[in-house]
Design a protein around this motif. Structure first.
Motif, short mmCIF file in Angstrom:
data_model
loop_
_atom_site.label_atom_id
_atom_site.label_comp_id
_atom_site.label_asym_id
_atom_site.label_seq_id
_atom_site.Cartn_x
_atom_site.Cartn_y
_atom_site.Cartn_z
N SER A 1 -43.53 74.99 116.66
CA SER A 1 -44.41 75.69 115.70
C SER A 1 -44.15 75.24 114.27
N ARG A 2 -44.21 73.93 114.05
CA ARG A 2 -43.99 73.40 112.71
C ARG A 2 -44.67 72.05 112.55
N LEU A 3 -44.71 71.59 111.31
CA LEU A 3 -45.26 70.28 111.00
C LEU A 3 -44.13 69.26 110.90
N MET A 4 -44.39 68.03 111.37
CA MET A 4 -43.45 66.92 111.25
C MET A 4 -44.17 65.71 110.70
N LEU A 5 -43.40 64.80 110.10
CA LEU A 5 -43.96 63.61 109.47
C LEU A 5 -43.43 62.34 110.13
N VAL A 6 -44.32 61.35 110.28
CA VAL A 6 -43.94 60.02 110.76
C VAL A 6 -44.41 59.01 109.72
N THR A 7 -43.55 58.07 109.36
CA THR A 7 -43.92 57.08 108.35
C THR A 7 -43.10 55.81 108.51
N ASP A 8 -43.65 54.63 108.26
CA ASP A 8 -45.00 54.31 107.84
C ASP A 8 -45.74 53.80 109.07
N CYS A 9 -46.97 54.23 109.23
CA CYS A 9 -47.73 53.88 110.44
C CYS A 9 -48.89 52.92 110.19
N ALA A 10 -49.13 52.52 108.93
CA ALA A 10 -50.36 51.76 108.69
C ALA A 10 -50.34 50.76 107.54
N ILE A 11 -49.32 50.76 106.69
CA ILE A 11 -49.40 49.91 105.50
C ILE A 11 -48.27 48.89 105.42
N ASN A 12 -47.03 49.34 105.39
CA ASN A 12 -45.89 48.44 105.20
C ASN A 12 -45.43 47.88 106.54
N VAL A 13 -45.59 46.59 106.72
CA VAL A 13 -45.42 45.97 108.04
C VAL A 13 -43.97 45.93 108.50
N ALA A 14 -43.11 45.34 107.70
CA ALA A 14 -41.70 45.20 108.08
C ALA A 14 -40.83 45.51 106.87
N PRO A 15 -40.76 46.77 106.46
CA PRO A 15 -40.05 47.13 105.23
C PRO A 15 -38.55 46.87 105.31
N ASP A 16 -37.99 46.37 104.19
CA ASP A 16 -36.55 46.20 104.09
C ASP A 16 -35.93 47.49 103.58
N TYR A 17 -34.65 47.45 103.28
CA TYR A 17 -33.95 48.67 102.84
C TYR A 17 -34.62 49.31 101.63
N SER A 18 -34.91 48.51 100.61
CA SER A 18 -35.46 49.06 99.37
C SER A 18 -36.82 49.69 99.60
N LYS A 19 -37.64 49.08 100.45
CA LYS A 19 -38.96 49.66 100.74
C LYS A 19 -38.83 50.91 101.59
N LYS A 20 -37.90 50.90 102.53
CA LYS A 20 -37.69 52.09 103.35
C LYS A 20 -37.25 53.27 102.49
N LEU A 21 -36.46 52.98 101.45
CA LEU A 21 -36.04 54.03 100.54
C LEU A 21 -37.24 54.67 99.85
N LYS A 22 -38.18 53.85 99.38
CA LYS A 22 -39.37 54.38 98.71
C LYS A 22 -40.30 55.09 99.69
N ASP B 1 -37.44 66.65 110.20
CA ASP B 1 -38.75 66.90 109.59
C ASP B 1 -39.51 65.60 109.39
N ILE B 2 -38.76 64.53 109.12
CA ILE B 2 -39.35 63.21 108.86
C ILE B 2 -38.75 62.20 109.83
N LEU B 3 -39.62 61.43 110.48
CA LEU B 3 -39.19 60.33 111.32
C LEU B 3 -39.52 59.05 110.56
N LEU B 4 -38.48 58.41 110.00
CA LEU B 4 -38.66 57.16 109.26
C LEU B 4 -38.57 56.01 110.26
N MET B 5 -39.71 55.36 110.50
CA MET B 5 -39.79 54.37 111.56
C MET B 5 -39.27 53.01 111.11
#
Length: 301
Positions: free
Chosen positions: A136-157, A241-245
């Motif tokens: 009974s809650r909201l969860m987030l998944v990111t990124d699913c559509a823009i950043n193809v293969a993010p490195d550490y610095s991009k994953k941080l943002k 709450d957030i699944l950082l893919m």
């Protein structure tokens, strides 16, 4: 904290909050159904840009009087995206919305540096928000559509964009699970190293306003039983709450699995710009597009 999309919509209505969107390539029945619904709920007004004939036809099917809508006839999708971006830049509308056109075409117009819609050192990222009914809650998944293969610095943002959205959803200190194929650091799997560095940076106070742990497999990120079975002790495992893919491929597949296998309600938003960007998949249902509008209006506050 908002537990589902209806809860967020009710809150916006109670606060009498209304924003205005420009819809690029609005000649799509599901897009217009969501926009009409949002207008009837009293949270959105819109400029409809696209094939005017089709737009008027669909509005009539939906029981709308076409003379009560602002319609711009532009059948070229590149020009429709450009017109949308200019309206946002000139502050004639609050946010852009993607209609029946390619995501790349839509975003290219918005990323035009001359319009100033993205901060100089900013990074936009896509976030799929889904209602997890078992908890009974909201969860987030990111990124699913823009950043193809993010490195550490991009994953941080990407993470920071998602954390900011969580704060808008009433989650004061979101728990971030940095997803990888396994829970141990393996130098041959970059996602595990990135996850460990993000976790350490959070422990040292370099990443604030959230709790980060990883690498975590998808199973123990969402299941406390799975985490305990593997002997994982974590404040995040089972409570994320957030699944950082690890990359776009994994995020995109999970996004579509949530909708087509699990049947969950979802919303797609783009964060990191100076304004919210409503960028749903062309195959999304009208209901999911409405959810995306709701979250984008909330994100704009």
């Amino acid at each position: 904290m908002f537990t589902d999309f209806h809860c967020a919509l009710t809150w916006l209505k109670d606060k009498h909050i209304i924003k205005k969107a420009a819809v690029a390539a609005a000649h799509d029945i599901d897009v217009l159904t969501s926009v009409v619904s949002a207008r009837r709920e009293g949270i959105l007004d819109a400029v409809l840009i696209g094939d005017a004939g089709k737009i008027r036809s669909y509005l009539e099917q939906l029981g709308e009087k076409t003379d009560q809508w602002e319609i711009v006839d532009e059948q070229n999708e590149v020009q429709a995206a450009r017109h949308t971006a200019v309206l946002v830049a000139e502050k004639k509308v609050d946010m852009p919305m993607k209609g029946l056109l390619q995501t790349s075409t839509f975003l290219k117009a918005l990323l035009d540096k001359s319009l100033g819609l993205i901060a100089e050192n900013g990074l936009i990222s896509q976030i799929t928000v889904f209602h997890y009914p078992q908890a009974s809650r909201l969860m987030l998944v990111t990124d699913c559509a823009i950043n193809v293969a993010p490195d550490y610095s991009k994953k941080l943002k990407i993470m920071q964009n998602a954390v900011s959205l969580c704060h808008k959803l009433g989650i004061d200190k979101p728990k971030v699970a940095v997803i990888a194929p396994l829970e141990l650091v393996n130098p041959d799997i970059q996602a595990t190293s990135d996850a460990a560095m993000l976790t350490l940076a959070n422990m040292r106070g370099q990443i604030k306003n959230c709790i980060v742990d990883g690498p975590l497999g998808f199973d123990n990120a969402v299941s406390l039983a799975a985490a305990r079975h593997k002997g994982i002790e974590s404040k995040v495992a089972g409570y994320a709450d957030i699944l950082l893919m690890p990359d776009l491929g994994a995020g995109n597949i999970l996004d579509k699995s949530l909708r087509y296998f699990a049947g969950y309600q979802t919303a797609g938003v783009v964060a990191g710009g100076k304004v919210p960007i409503i960028a749903t998949s062309r195959s999304d249902s009208a209901e999911n597009k409405l959810n995306s509008i709701v979250l984008s209006v909330l994100q704009s506050l």
